[in-house]
Write an enzyme that holds these catalytic residues in place. Structure first.
Site, mmCIF file in Angstrom:
data_model
loop_
_atom_site.group_PDB
_atom_site.id
_atom_site.type_symbol
_atom_site.label_atom_id
_atom_site.label_comp_id
_atom_site.label_asym_id
_atom_site.label_seq_id
_atom_site.Cartn_x
_atom_site.Cartn_y
_atom_site.Cartn_z
ATOM 1 N N HIS A 33 0.826 -1.208 0.000
ATOM 2 C CA HIS A 33 0.000 0.000 0.000
ATOM 3 C C HIS A 33 0.859 1.257 0.000
ATOM 4 O O HIS A 33 1.613 1.509 0.949
ATOM 5 C CB HIS A 33 -0.883 -0.035 1.251
ATOM 6 C CG HIS A 33 -1.907 1.034 1.326
ATOM 7 N ND1 HIS A 33 -2.036 1.850 2.428
ATOM 8 C CD2 HIS A 33 -2.868 1.430 0.457
ATOM 9 C CE1 HIS A 33 -3.045 2.683 2.241
ATOM 10 N NE2 HIS A 33 -3.559 2.459 1.047
ATOM 11 N N ARG A 34 0.782 2.025 -1.090
ATOM 12 C CA ARG A 34 1.624 3.219 -1.271
ATOM 13 C C ARG A 34 3.102 2.848 -1.139
ATOM 14 O O ARG A 34 3.927 3.609 -0.636
ATOM 15 C CB ARG A 34 1.259 4.324 -0.276
ATOM 16 C CG ARG A 34 -0.229 4.674 -0.287
ATOM 17 C CD ARG A 34 -0.579 5.728 0.764
ATOM 18 N NE ARG A 34 -2.016 5.705 1.034
ATOM 19 C CZ ARG A 34 -2.609 6.354 2.025
ATOM 20 N NH1 ARG A 34 -1.883 7.105 2.851
ATOM 21 N NH2 ARG A 34 -3.908 6.277 2.218
ATOM 22 N N ASP A 77 -1.133 6.089 -5.867
ATOM 23 C CA ASP A 77 -2.182 7.071 -6.132
ATOM 24 C C ASP A 77 -1.672 8.122 -7.106
ATOM 25 O O ASP A 77 -0.512 8.532 -7.009
ATOM 26 C CB ASP A 77 -2.573 7.783 -4.824
ATOM 27 C CG ASP A 77 -2.835 6.809 -3.692
ATOM 28 O OD1 ASP A 77 -3.964 6.338 -3.583
ATOM 29 O OD2 ASP A 77 -1.886 6.515 -2.935
ATOM 30 N N HIS A 109 -0.792 10.749 -2.455
ATOM 31 C CA HIS A 109 -2.129 10.347 -2.007
ATOM 32 C C HIS A 109 -3.048 11.534 -1.728
ATOM 33 O O HIS A 109 -4.127 11.638 -2.292
ATOM 34 C CB HIS A 109 -2.028 9.472 -0.755
ATOM 35 C CG HIS A 109 -3.369 9.037 -0.234
ATOM 36 N ND1 HIS A 109 -4.081 9.783 0.690
ATOM 37 C CD2 HIS A 109 -4.142 7.970 -0.529
ATOM 38 C CE1 HIS A 109 -5.229 9.179 0.941
ATOM 39 N NE2 HIS A 109 -5.294 8.079 0.216
ATOM 40 N N GLU A 161 -4.530 4.019 -8.129
ATOM 41 C CA GLU A 161 -5.780 4.654 -7.707
ATOM 42 C C GLU A 161 -5.848 6.064 -8.289
ATOM 43 O O GLU A 161 -4.971 6.885 -8.041
ATOM 44 C CB GLU A 161 -5.895 4.723 -6.186
ATOM 45 C CG GLU A 161 -7.181 5.414 -5.751
ATOM 46 C CD GLU A 161 -7.332 5.570 -4.251
ATOM 47 O OE1 GLU A 161 -8.172 6.409 -3.835
ATOM 48 O OE2 GLU A 161 -6.628 4.881 -3.492
ATOM 49 N N LYS A 193 -7.118 9.584 -8.108
ATOM 50 C CA LYS A 193 -7.651 10.445 -7.052
ATOM 51 C C LYS A 193 -8.565 11.508 -7.670
ATOM 52 O O LYS A 193 -8.285 12.715 -7.625
ATOM 53 C CB LYS A 193 -6.499 11.093 -6.280
ATOM 54 C CG LYS A 193 -5.566 10.099 -5.609
ATOM 55 C CD LYS A 193 -6.251 9.309 -4.511
ATOM 56 C CE LYS A 193 -6.550 10.191 -3.318
ATOM 57 N NZ LYS A 193 -7.084 9.411 -2.178
ATOM 58 N N ASP A 243 0.165 -2.043 4.387
ATOM 59 C CA ASP A 243 1.275 -1.122 4.638
ATOM 60 C C ASP A 243 2.560 -1.867 4.994
ATOM 61 O O ASP A 243 3.638 -1.275 4.983
ATOM 62 C CB ASP A 243 0.947 -0.197 5.822
ATOM 63 C CG ASP A 243 -0.124 0.827 5.497
ATOM 64 O OD1 ASP A 243 -0.226 1.241 4.337
ATOM 65 O OD2 ASP A 243 -0.878 1.208 6.426
#
Length: 244
Positions: free
Chosen positions: A7-8, A36, A49, A109, A111, A229
């Site tokens: 995640h990220r 993102d 993000h 993702e 945004k 994460d």
């Protein structure tokens, strides 16, 4: 096998959405990364993000109000001062160049919620095609109109609606908007929803799975992937279940 998406990047241990976080995810054996994208003032696809710069950089204000050149002067690692040095905000193109050297999947993702970035879908798709990443890219968003647009522009790319709350029969909804997966908040992904979705050919990748017990539940269910994460801990938990 349930895949592990960082995640990220490895956001639990490294500055999120930076190249060091993505490289750490690759190092520890993640199968993919989640990231993102937004647009800079001059229309470049950048990886960050929050719409505001305040939390993850040493600046304030909105991403959309800075040019790429201005964004590149910022430090995207202010909370890791002294540990990893200065980190830049990457562009999607920089990420794709790095992805050329490995086989990681990449969940992007869009945004497109607080601000509707005109042309974001087209630019992401153009880069995906230019770098021949079609087989490795998943497009997701909380803005499902944006995902429908992506599906219309590039039906060959996988799309997956993100959602936080209980959605009735999400496998039907996903198909209705051209998606082939769902990305629910883990609280909106009880066992029966995961099992029903998988049985209907819809992949399930819940976010953000940081507790070992929750990881193991999803691994045992045969969930398509988890978004976490802490990819290193997730890889260790998955290996632990295999060795039993």
């Amino acid at each position: 096998m349930t895949l592990i998406f960082a995640h990220r990047g490895s956001a639990g241990t490294h500055p999120e959405n930076t190249m060091s976080a993505f490289k750490e995810a690759a190092r520890v054996g993640a199968d993919g990364i989640e990231t993102d994208v937004q647009l800079s003032k001059d229309g470049e696809v950048v990886i960050i993000h929050d719409e505001k710069l305040d939390r993850t950089t040493n600046a304030s204000g909105y991403v959309k109000d800075r040019t790429l050149m201005e964004l590149k002067t910022l430090n995207a690692s202010p909370n890791f001062k002294g540990k990893l040095g200065k980190e830049n905000i990457p562009t999607l193109e920089e990420l794709f160049i790095w992805l050329n050297d490995n086989q990681l999947y990449c969940n992007i993702e869009l945004k497109n919620t607080l601000f509707l970035y005109p042309g974001l879908e087209e630019k992401v798709i153009q880069l995906t095609r230019a770098y021949e990443m079609d087989e490795r890219i998943i497009l997701s968003s909380f803005n499902h109109y944006s995902l429908v647009k992506c599906h219309q522009l590039a039906p060959e790319l996988e799309t997956a609606p993100l959602y936080r709350d209980g959605l009735y029969m999400p496998w039907i909804y996903a198909k209705a908007i051209g998606g082939s997966a769902i990305h629910p908040n883990f609280r909106a992904a009880p066992d029966f929803v995961i099992q029903a979705s998988l049985s209907m050919g819809i992949a399930v990748r819940p976010y953000t799975i940081n507790e070992e017990a929750e990881m193991k539940r999803l691994f045992k269910l045969g969930c398509s992937a988890i978004i976490t994460d802490f990819p290193e801990a997730a890889v260790r938990a998955r290996e632990g279940l295999k060795s039993r």
